[in-house]
Every structure is written in structure tokens, then in C-alpha cells.
Design a protein around this motif. Structure first.
Motif, PDB file in Angstrom:
ATOM      1  N   PRO A  83       0.687  -1.164   0.057  1.00  0.00           N
ATOM      2  CA  PRO A  83       0.007   0.113   0.017  1.00  0.00           C
ATOM      3  C   PRO A  83       0.938   1.273  -0.143  1.00  0.00           C
ATOM      4  CG  PRO A  83      -0.636  -1.428   1.556  1.00  0.00           C
ATOM      5  CD  PRO A  83       0.244  -2.060   1.155  1.00  0.00           C
ATOM      6  N   TYR A  84       1.954   1.061   0.884  1.00  0.00           N
ATOM      7  CA  TYR A  84       2.680   2.568   0.930  1.00  0.00           C
ATOM      8  C   TYR A  84       3.675   2.652  -0.666  1.00  0.00           C
ATOM      9  CZ  TYR A  84       2.244   2.287   5.688  1.00  0.00           C
ATOM     10  OH  TYR A  84       1.838   2.211   7.216  1.00  0.00           O
ATOM     11  N   LEU A  85       3.877   1.361  -1.313  1.00  0.00           N
ATOM     12  CA  LEU A  85       4.490   1.418  -2.467  1.00  0.00           C
ATOM     13  C   LEU A  85       3.575   2.061  -3.593  1.00  0.00           C
ATOM     14  CD1 LEU A  85       7.126   0.304  -3.936  1.00  0.00           C
ATOM     15  CD2 LEU A  85       5.697  -1.496  -4.765  1.00  0.00           C
ATOM     16  N   LEU A  86       2.327   1.817  -3.566  1.00  0.00           N
ATOM     17  CA  LEU A  86       1.395   2.385  -4.576  1.00  0.00           C
ATOM     18  C   LEU A  86       0.924   3.806  -4.182  1.00  0.00           C
ATOM     19  CD1 LEU A  86       0.844  -0.498  -5.246  1.00  0.00           C
ATOM     20  CD2 LEU A  86      -1.358  -0.158  -5.257  1.00  0.00           C
ATOM     21  N   ALA A  87       1.085   4.266  -3.061  1.00  0.00           N
ATOM     22  CA  ALA A  87       0.972   5.497  -2.488  1.00  0.00           C
ATOM     23  C   ALA A  87       2.123   6.386  -2.916  1.00  0.00           C
ATOM     24  CB  ALA A  87       0.680   5.504  -0.980  1.00  0.00           C
ATOM     25  N   ALA A  88       3.187   5.906  -3.081  1.00  0.00           N
ATOM     26  CA  ALA A  88       4.588   6.655  -3.558  1.00  0.00           C
ATOM     27  C   ALA A  88       4.509   6.693  -4.971  1.00  0.00           C
ATOM     28  CB  ALA A  88       5.828   5.886  -3.188  1.00  0.00           C
ATOM     29  N   GLY A  89       3.624   5.971  -5.775  1.00  0.00           N
ATOM     30  CA  GLY A  89       3.269   6.217  -7.085  1.00  0.00           C
ATOM     31  C   GLY A  89       3.720   4.993  -8.019  1.00  0.00           C
ATOM     32  N   PHE A  90       4.009   4.098  -7.410  1.00  0.00           N
ATOM     33  CA  PHE A  90       4.339   2.816  -8.082  1.00  0.00           C
ATOM     34  C   PHE A  90       3.283   2.226  -8.997  1.00  0.00           C
ATOM     35  CE2 PHE A  90       4.837  -1.716  -8.619  1.00  0.00           C
ATOM     36  CZ  PHE A  90       5.973  -1.896  -9.302  1.00  0.00           C
ATOM     37  N   ARG A 101      -5.356  -5.104  -8.258  1.00  0.00           N
ATOM     38  CA  ARG A 101      -5.820  -6.021  -9.298  1.00  0.00           C
ATOM     39  C   ARG A 101      -5.429  -5.869 -10.653  1.00  0.00           C
ATOM     40  NH1 ARG A 101     -10.585  -6.621  -5.494  1.00  0.00           N
ATOM     41  NH2 ARG A 101     -10.567  -8.741  -4.655  1.00  0.00           N
ATOM     42  N   SER A 102      -5.440  -4.473 -10.800  1.00  0.00           N
ATOM     43  CA  SER A 102      -4.874  -4.048 -12.347  1.00  0.00           C
ATOM     44  C   SER A 102      -3.309  -4.119 -12.622  1.00  0.00           C
ATOM     45  CB  SER A 102      -5.250  -2.667 -12.650  1.00  0.00           C
ATOM     46  OG  SER A 102      -4.675  -1.629 -11.724  1.00  0.00           O
ATOM     47  N   GLN A 103      -2.711  -4.203 -11.443  1.00  0.00           N
ATOM     48  CA  GLN A 103      -1.284  -4.344 -11.693  1.00  0.00           C
ATOM     49  C   GLN A 103      -0.834  -5.616 -11.415  1.00  0.00           C
ATOM     50  OE1 GLN A 103      -0.804  -0.396  -9.147  1.00  0.00           O
ATOM     51  NE2 GLN A 103       1.263  -1.221  -9.614  1.00  0.00           N
ATOM     52  N   LEU A 163     -12.474   3.570  -0.412  1.00  0.00           N
ATOM     53  CA  LEU A 163     -11.359   3.639  -0.585  1.00  0.00           C
ATOM     54  C   LEU A 163     -10.721   2.290  -0.659  1.00  0.00           C
ATOM     55  CD1 LEU A 163     -10.584   6.574   2.186  1.00  0.00           C
ATOM     56  CD2 LEU A 163     -10.414   6.820  -0.602  1.00  0.00           C
ATOM     57  N   VAL A 164     -11.133   1.547   0.213  1.00  0.00           N
ATOM     58  CA  VAL A 164     -10.481   0.164   0.184  1.00  0.00           C
ATOM     59  C   VAL A 164     -10.874  -0.770  -1.053  1.00  0.00           C
ATOM     60  CG1 VAL A 164     -10.827  -2.211   1.232  1.00  0.00           C
ATOM     61  CG2 VAL A 164     -10.752  -0.333   2.676  1.00  0.00           C
ATOM     62  N   SER A 165     -12.043  -0.422  -1.685  1.00  0.00           N
ATOM     63  CA  SER A 165     -12.177  -0.964  -3.058  1.00  0.00           C
ATOM     64  C   SER A 165     -11.545  -0.299  -4.327  1.00  0.00           C
ATOM     65  CB  SER A 165     -13.739  -0.746  -3.219  1.00  0.00           C
ATOM     66  OG  SER A 165     -14.762  -1.465  -2.451  1.00  0.00           O
ATOM     67  N   ARG A 166     -11.147   0.917  -4.029  1.00  0.00           N
ATOM     68  CA  ARG A 166     -10.383   1.496  -4.884  1.00  0.00           C
ATOM     69  C   ARG A 166      -8.952   1.057  -5.058  1.00  0.00           C
ATOM     70  NH1 ARG A 166     -10.587   7.742  -4.203  1.00  0.00           N
ATOM     71  NH2 ARG A 166     -12.680   7.284  -4.562  1.00  0.00           N
ATOM     72  N   PHE A 167      -8.432   0.854  -3.838  1.00  0.00           N
ATOM     73  CA  PHE A 167      -7.142   0.295  -3.656  1.00  0.00           C
ATOM     74  C   PHE A 167      -7.110  -0.991  -4.329  1.00  0.00           C
ATOM     75  CE2 PHE A 167      -4.243  -2.220  -1.158  1.00  0.00           C
ATOM     76  CZ  PHE A 167      -3.074  -1.771  -1.645  1.00  0.00           C
ATOM     77  N   LEU A 168      -8.149  -1.899  -3.738  1.00  0.00           N
ATOM     78  CA  LEU A 168      -7.913  -3.395  -4.319  1.00  0.00           C
ATOM     79  C   LEU A 168      -8.116  -3.524  -5.889  1.00  0.00           C
ATOM     80  CD1 LEU A 168     -10.170  -5.229  -1.398  1.00  0.00           C
ATOM     81  CD2 LEU A 168      -7.922  -5.181  -1.820  1.00  0.00           C
ATOM     82  N   GLU A 169      -8.953  -2.469  -6.349  1.00  0.00           N
ATOM     83  CA  GLU A 169      -8.961  -2.151  -7.827  1.00  0.00           C
ATOM     84  C   GLU A 169      -7.855  -2.174  -8.413  1.00  0.00           C
ATOM     85  OE1 GLU A 169     -11.471   0.278 -11.039  1.00  0.00           O
ATOM     86  OE2 GLU A 169     -12.110   0.118  -9.286  1.00  0.00           O
ATOM     87  N   GLN A 170      -7.092  -1.059  -8.001  1.00  0.00           N
ATOM     88  CA  GLN A 170      -5.619  -0.801  -8.254  1.00  0.00           C
ATOM     89  C   GLN A 170      -4.438  -1.836  -8.536  1.00  0.00           C
ATOM     90  OE1 GLN A 170      -4.591   2.508  -9.781  1.00  0.00           O
ATOM     91  NE2 GLN A 170      -2.862   1.002 -10.262  1.00  0.00           N
ATOM     92  N   GLY A 172       3.960  -0.001 -11.742  1.00  0.00           N
ATOM     93  CA  GLY A 172       4.516  -1.041 -12.609  1.00  0.00           C
ATOM     94  C   GLY A 172       3.729  -2.573 -12.170  1.00  0.00           C
ATOM     95  N   PRO A 173       3.845  -3.664 -13.079  1.00  0.00           N
ATOM     96  CA  PRO A 173       3.602  -4.738 -12.860  1.00  0.00           C
ATOM     97  C   PRO A 173       3.753  -5.288 -11.554  1.00  0.00           C
ATOM     98  CG  PRO A 173       5.275  -4.793 -14.309  1.00  0.00           C
ATOM     99  CD  PRO A 173       4.729  -3.569 -14.153  1.00  0.00           C
ATOM    100  N   ILE A 174       3.269  -6.086 -10.943  1.00  0.00           N
ATOM    101  CA  ILE A 174       3.200  -6.940  -9.682  1.00  0.00           C
ATOM    102  C   ILE A 174       3.155  -8.480 -10.146  1.00  0.00           C
ATOM    103  CG2 ILE A 174       2.411  -7.573  -7.353  1.00  0.00           C
ATOM    104  CD1 ILE A 174       1.389  -4.688  -7.067  1.00  0.00           C
ATOM    105  N   LEU A 175       4.287  -9.070 -10.314  1.00  0.00           N
ATOM    106  CA  LEU A 175       4.541 -10.462 -10.691  1.00  0.00           C
ATOM    107  C   LEU A 175       4.359 -11.389  -9.657  1.00  0.00           C
ATOM    108  CD1 LEU A 175       7.477  -9.498 -13.414  1.00  0.00           C
ATOM    109  CD2 LEU A 175       4.944  -9.320 -13.670  1.00  0.00           C
ATOM    110  N   CYS A 176       3.732 -12.529  -9.731  1.00  0.00           N
ATOM    111  CA  CYS A 176       3.710 -13.345  -8.751  1.00  0.00           C
ATOM    112  C   CYS A 176       3.135 -14.803  -9.102  1.00  0.00           C
ATOM    113  CB  CYS A 176       2.818 -13.162  -7.686  1.00  0.00           C
ATOM    114  SG  CYS A 176       1.265 -12.529  -7.832  1.00  0.00           S
TER     115      CYS A 176
END
Length: 467
Positions: free
Chosen positions: A74-81, A122-124, A113-120, A83-87
Motif C-alpha cells: 500500500p505504501y508502494l502504491l501511495a508513493a506512485g508505483f 488487481r490492475s497491476q 477507498l478500500v475498493s479503489r485500492f483493491l481495484e488498483q 508497474g506490474p506486480i508479478l507473482c
């Protein structure tokens, strides 16, 4: 020259985050986890935040979904990342569940806010199949391949291949060999640099048969004393492994109907969701577990297994266990007793000498779990700000750790067809790293062994390079 920065887990067990530079302009992160216990206390306030430059980070690779490996996302995304999250496929399935719970506990309960974050998130997410090479976002600078790590469902060993033919391997957290439910760790053929975890690098675990026998004895004591066995357990991995082993014990009771009637209670909404996910991902289980399913046994969904959901149901059960003489076995989060419903059980039941508290996983320095684990006589301990007299019996079953011990770590290295040129030890205390390093040097005298703990310029962050 390979350049590798450690943004966590250089000299501790939590906060795993490692930045590998693919060339002068591109890098990747392997994991982005939260600090816990003593590792967190050593950091300045607010240092969960991302305190390093992301401009050259092309991708995040997640080894598995434990919070000390994904909790800073969550902090990584808040900092503007962005890119793809590979797993792995399973981790992509589980990661939103884990982070949703973490966000609600540590950030906000605002549903929008929780839904918006989870959507972000999932998109990555970009799920990868095991055993196949995949191009990194800047394909000219490398490829990545995942292999099963045997730690929890979806856990991965990460291989990175560079255009200059160098091969870097991150073990992630390795599981023990012969672990219930999961296939054994699948070692790669070769590595120029192996970045290896060392959580239990200076220890050997009990064998599976020994730990099962000890667990059975504790459960029988619960029945005889008409008390409660409390098992703090991580919602993902440990809870499911415990259920698997308890089902096996119950299946082989040989007519002990009294034990068969003792309720097995999972009191963690997240653990319940993860257990459901484990059942839906049965194709990833090992042969032994799949055979039980084909024999009409249900290791994660058996008779007398009770799942507690809402807070009201949790409180009603807690009140009942306090005043009744009904034996029960309760598995609840968090695994280090640092929060969650297990804290309520401890406050209510630790003063009762009929209670057994069973630790089945790593307890980080500075956590309530570690303080309780180290007790050798009744005494007063502060639990959730409340002085509490602990009269319960304390047990530790080391064999239930999801982390490989020293023999398994040595076995992992030995199973590589071509020995690594260099091994760097991370994700362990300085003592654990040193113990494993000494054993590696004796066993593989031709391999260079580095300790991230001693190379770090500061206890929580190291910037080091390897030839």
C-alpha cells in the motif's frame, strides 16, 4: 558487477524488500513487506513508508503473501508505483484478500477507498505460471521464472536471468521438506548469486511425526483438564497446516470418542477466507493431500470444525469458554500475538492454569508471542496494555514452522545441479545467519558466503554489491 540493495530483512526476519539492479537504468523489487516486532521498533516513526527512489523500478516480484513480504505494498502504491506486480497464480488469488484485511486494520475502513485500492492492486497483478520464463517489463534487461518454494500456497523461488548470462536466485521463504499440503521446494539448477533466507539457519526442527505426537499429547491434556488449548497462528499457511494435521490425528484416534468430540475452532475471518481459497486450489496440493481427498477425507473441512465469523459470535464464545468447563481447541490470529482475536483469548484465559498456549511458528523479538514463549514460570505480563497473570502452560512445537531449518537449507543448496558461485544470507538474525554461514562453508568449501547482516551499513538497510 551485480548491485543489490536491501530495504529490509538484511539483519532481521521481517520487512523483506530487495532491489536488484538489472543495469544502470533498470531495477526490480523482490517483495515489499512490513517490519514487525523488534525490526519495527528499531526504525524511526513512519518508516513503513517507501524511503527509496522508485524511478528506476520496473516491477515488483512477490515471493508469497505473508505480511512481512507484502505489507508495504500500500505504501508502494501511495508513493506512485504503477508497474506490474508479478507473482504465482495462487499468490495473485490470495494477495488481495490479505491486503484487504491489512488495509482495514492499518489504513482505513472506508469501503470506497478500500475498493479503489483493491481495484488498483488487481490492475497491476500479473500472475505467472511456474517453470516458465517470462520477459521483464524492459525485456532487453532480463527474464524471470518462478518455482514452488513449499512455504505456503503460491510461494515462489525467483530466478532472474540477465542478458550477460548472469543468474540471480531469490529463495524467498523456503518451506520444510515433507510439509503437509504442499510440494517440496523445487531448487533451480544453478545461480551466480543465491539470495537465501536464514530464519532458522542455526536450528533443526522436530520431525513431523514427533511434532504430531506432541500436539496429540497437548490436546489430550486439554480434554483431561477440561481447559482450552490456544494456538496463535498466521491466517495463511499455518492455520491450514494445523487443520490438516488435526484432521489426521482425529482420523487415527482408534475409538477415542471423547477426543473426537472436542470442538476445533478457527476464530479468524481472514483465516476462514484463506482456508476456503486453499480448498478451491486443491490442484496445487501435494500427492498425499490429494489422495486424502480421493479417499473421501476432507483435511480442511471435517466434523467438529467450527468457524467463528462476526465479533458478536467471537465474544459469545469467549465468555462461554471463560465460565464453562468445556474443552476446546482454538486457532486464532495473529501468529505472533501482536493483534487480532488471539489477544482477547489470552487476556481471558491465560490466567487459567487449565489453559495451554501452543506456539507453532516464529515469534519475532519484541512481540507478545516472544515474551510469552520465553516464560518458564507463572508471572505477570502486559497484554493489550492490561497486566495479566499468566498461569497457562506454554508449549513450543518447532516442527510446525513453515521455514526450512538448517538441514533443509543445506539440502536445498545441495540439490542444485551446479553449485552457486556466491550465497548471500538474508531474512535472519545475525546469529542465525552466522550459524548457517559456518555450516555452508563446511559443507560447500568452494562457495563464497556473505552475510547481509554484517555487510549492512545500518541495521535496517544495506546497499551492497557482489561480483
Amino acid at each position: 558487477m551485480l548491485k543489490l540493495h536491501h530495504h529490509g530483512a538484511a539483519s532481521g526476519v521481517t520487512g523483506s524488500c530487495h532491489q536488484l539492479y538489472l543495469d544502470d537504468q533498470h531495477s526490480i523489487l523482490v517483495d515489499c513487506g512490513l517490519f514487525q516486532g523488534e525490526d519495527l521498533e528499531r526504525r524511526a516513526p513512519g518508516e513503513h513508508h517507501i524511503d527509496f527512489d522508485l524511478s528506476q523500478v520496473q516491477a515488483l516480484i512477490v515471493t508469497h503473501c505473508h505480511i512481512d513480504h507484502i505489507g508495504r505494498i500500500p505504501y508502494l502504491l501511495a508513493a506512485g508505483f504503477r508497474g506490474p506486480i508479478l507473482c504465482s497464480q495462487a499468490s495473485a488469488y490470495l494477495l488481495p484478500l490479505i491486503l484487504e484485511d491489512a488495509i482495514k486494520l492499518g489504513f482505513t475502513r472506508d469501503r470506497t477507498l478500500v475498493s479503489r485500492f483493491l481495484e488498483q492492486i488487481r490492475s497491476q497483478l500479473q500472475p505467472l505460471d511456474y517453470h516458465h520464463w517470462h520477459a521483464l517489463p524492459a525485456p532487453a534487461v532480463g527474464m524471470v521464472r518462478l518455482r514452488p518454494a513449499g512455504h505456503i500456497l503460491g510461494s515462489s523461488i525467483v530466478e532472474v536471468a540477465l542478458p550477460n548470462k548472469k543468474r540471480i536466485v531469490f529463495s524467498g521463504d523456503l518451506g520444510c521438506y515433507n510439509t503437509p499440503l504442499l510440494p517440496d521446494p523445487d531448487a533451480p539448477e544453478a545461480a551466480d548469486l543465491l539470495v537465501l533466507e536464514s530464519t532458522y539457519g542455526n536450528r533443526s526442527h522436530e520431525h513431523r511425526a514427533e511434532r504430531s505426537q506432541k500436539l496429540k499429547q497437548i490436546l489430550q491434556s486439554t480434554l483431561e483438564n477440561r481447559g482450552v488449548t490456544l494456538i496463535p497462528a498466521f491466517s495463511i499457511g499455518r492455520t491450514q497446516e494445523l487443520l490438516y494435521e488435526i484432521e489426521d490425528l482425529l482420523h487415527n484416534l482408534n475409538g477415542d470418542q471423547a477426543m473426537a468430540q472436542v470442538p476445533i475452532i478457527v476464530d479468524s475471518p481472514l483465516a476462514a477466507k484463506i482456508t476456503t481459497s486453499y480448498r478451491q486450489l486443491q490442484h496445487l496440493w501435494d500427492k498425499e493431500a490429494r489422495h486424502k481427498i480421493s479417499s473421501n477425507r476432507h483435511p480442511l473441512d471435517f466434523d467438529h470444525l467450527i468457524t467463528i465469523d462476526g465479533h458478536r459470535q467471537h465474544q459469545e464464545l469467549l465468555n462461554r469458554l471463560q465460565v464453562s468447563a468445556e474443552p476446546a481447541i482454538v486457532i486464532a490470529a495473529s501468529g505472533m500475538c501482536s493483534g487480532g482475536r488471539i489477544v482477547n483469548y489470552l487476556k481471558a484465559l491465560a490466567p487459567d492454569p487449565r489453559t495451554d498456549i501452543v506456539f507453532v511458528g516464529y515469534q519475532a523479538n519484541g512481540t507478545l508471542g516472544r515474551r510469552l514463549q520465553q516464560l518458564n514460570a507463572p508471572t505477570e505480563v502486559e497484554i493489550d496494555g492490561q497486566p495479566t497473570r499468566v498461569e497457562a502452560s506454554i508449549h513450543t512445537l518447532s516442527g510446525y514452522s513453515a521455514h526450512a531449518d538448517q538441514p533443509d537449507l543445506i539440502r536445498f543448496v545441495a540439490s542444485m545441479a551446479f553449485p552457486p558461485k556466491c550465497i548471500r544470507l538474508i531474512h535472519g538474525s545475525p546469529v542465525a545467519q552466522k550459524g548457517l554461514a559456518n555450516c555452508l562453508k563446511r559443507t560447500f568449501p568452494g562457495i563464497k558466503v556473505e552475510l547481509a547482516a554484517t555487510m549492512a551499513s545500518a541495521p535496517v538497510k544495506a546497499s551492497v554489491s557482489s561480483t
